[in-house]
Design an enzyme around this catalytic site. Structure first.
Site, PDB file in Angstrom:
ATOM      1  N   HIS A 100      75.213  39.452  39.101  1.00  0.00           N
ATOM      2  CA  HIS A 100      74.653  40.243  40.197  1.00  0.00           C
ATOM      3  C   HIS A 100      74.286  41.657  39.745  1.00  0.00           C
ATOM      4  CE1 HIS A 100      73.789  40.799  44.374  1.00  0.00           C
ATOM      5  NE2 HIS A 100      74.727  41.709  44.570  1.00  0.00           N
ATOM      6  N   SER A 119      70.979  44.517  45.593  1.00  0.00           N
ATOM      7  CA  SER A 119      71.850  43.871  46.570  1.00  0.00           C
ATOM      8  C   SER A 119      71.565  44.430  47.977  1.00  0.00           C
ATOM      9  CB  SER A 119      73.313  44.043  46.160  1.00  0.00           C
ATOM     10  OG  SER A 119      74.150  43.176  46.875  1.00  0.00           O
ATOM     11  N   ASP A 173      73.455  34.948  38.875  1.00  0.00           N
ATOM     12  CA  ASP A 173      73.604  35.807  40.047  1.00  0.00           C
ATOM     13  C   ASP A 173      74.313  35.070  41.180  1.00  0.00           C
ATOM     14  OD1 ASP A 173      73.079  37.901  41.961  1.00  0.00           O
ATOM     15  OD2 ASP A 173      71.245  38.364  40.860  1.00  0.00           O
TER      16      ASP A 173
END
Length: 304
Positions: A275, A111, A248
């Protein structure tokens, strides 16, 4: 490297918590997301890679403002201006690398950490043997479009309108709104429930998160809304793995564009995972990671 926890003192005087796990001559530095998240989902990375037959020393750390590391007084405008910047967190990665004696190593970022991994590969790529970009696109506009589509998959338009009204009024603490966010989290962030990443109380990190992201993963009101990196991707020349969860928040369509732009890269996906796909489906996630590192090590890696 010696395993276990170590506190390092940065040149600016702040302290960061680091931890190294595992054994072997292969070194992996792991960057957490958020920003303002923490290292926790990397805690079993060395063990997971060992299950795949690969000995790796994994080093993780909490970035400035997160969990066990120092948390500056970001309410001081001078401190916020100096440390709540892309440049600070990027250079922090390299200072951690240098103080821990890492070189010719692998860098993985998830991320926000994947954003830093992209920027690090361009600015400091001479130190890298390989890069793993996990659940991070190269353009925030694509991410914003994706999270809006994710809302539409779950909620009727009336509930989406309610959420947008709360956001327009800065009413993020509305209980119904936060319940909606949690429904989105369970579907697209942490599909394995109960999630081991949830805490009774958030310990640090929020000032950094709010400055860059906003209130939650499904609205971008901070500095990240203006992040666009695609024109630099061709400068990432080392072997690169792009890994995304199939559910995701980050769009796979953009991941495919990134794979085409990064010269020596491969894209893999993890099924039934959001995610945090290293938590949702670790068996598949770490097989992809181990295969990548093993191929780079023996000189057989080829991008798609």
């Amino acid at each position: 490297m010696r395993t276990g926890s170590k506190i390092i003192t940065l040149d600016n005087g702040y302290h960061l918590w680091t931890s190294t796990q595992g054994e072997g001559n292969i070194h992996l530095l792991a960057l957490h997301g958020g920003p303002g998240g923490n290292h926790e989902y990397w805690e079993d990375a060395a063990d997971q890679l060992a299950k795949q037959g690969l000995k790796v020393q994994v080093t993780m750390y909490d970035q400035l403002g997160s969990l066990y590391s120092d948390q500056p007084d970001y309410e001081d405008p001078k401190i916020a201006e100096k440390y709540l910047t892309y440049e600070y967190f990027l250079d922090e990665v390299d200072e951690v690398r240098a103080k821990l004696g890492l070189d010719n190593f692998y860098l993985i970022g998830q991320s926000w950490g994947g954003l830093l991994a992209q920027e690090y590969a361009v600015k400091y790529g001479q130190h890298l043997k390989g890069t793993i970009i996990s659940s991070m696109v190269d353009d925030t506009d694509d991410y914003i479009a994706s999270i809006n589509r994710r809302r539409q998959q779950i909620f009727p338009q009336s509930e989406i309108d309610f959420m947008r009204e709360c956001e327009a009024n800065n009413d993020y603490q509305n209980q119904r709104y936060q319940e909606d966010v949690q429904i989105l989290n369970i579907n697209f962030l942490d599909r394995r429930q109960p999630c081991k990443l949830y805490h009774l109380k958030r310990i640090g990190g929020l000032p950094v998160y709010h400055a860059f992201q906003g209130d939650n993963e499904f609205v971008v009101t901070g500095k990240l809304k203006d992040w666009h990196f695609r024109k630099y991707l061709k400068q990432i020349t080392m072997p690169t793995l792009l890994t995304f969860g199939e559910e995701d928040t980050m769009p796979l369509e953009t991941a495919k564009i990134m794979q085409q732009e990064i010269p020596n890269s491969r894209l893999v996906t993890t099924p039934n995972a959001g995610h945090h796909h290293m938590v949702d489906n670790p068996e598949v996630y770490y097989k992809h990671l181990a295969d990548f590192i093993r191929e780079v090590e023996d000189g057989t890696f080829q991008g798609d």
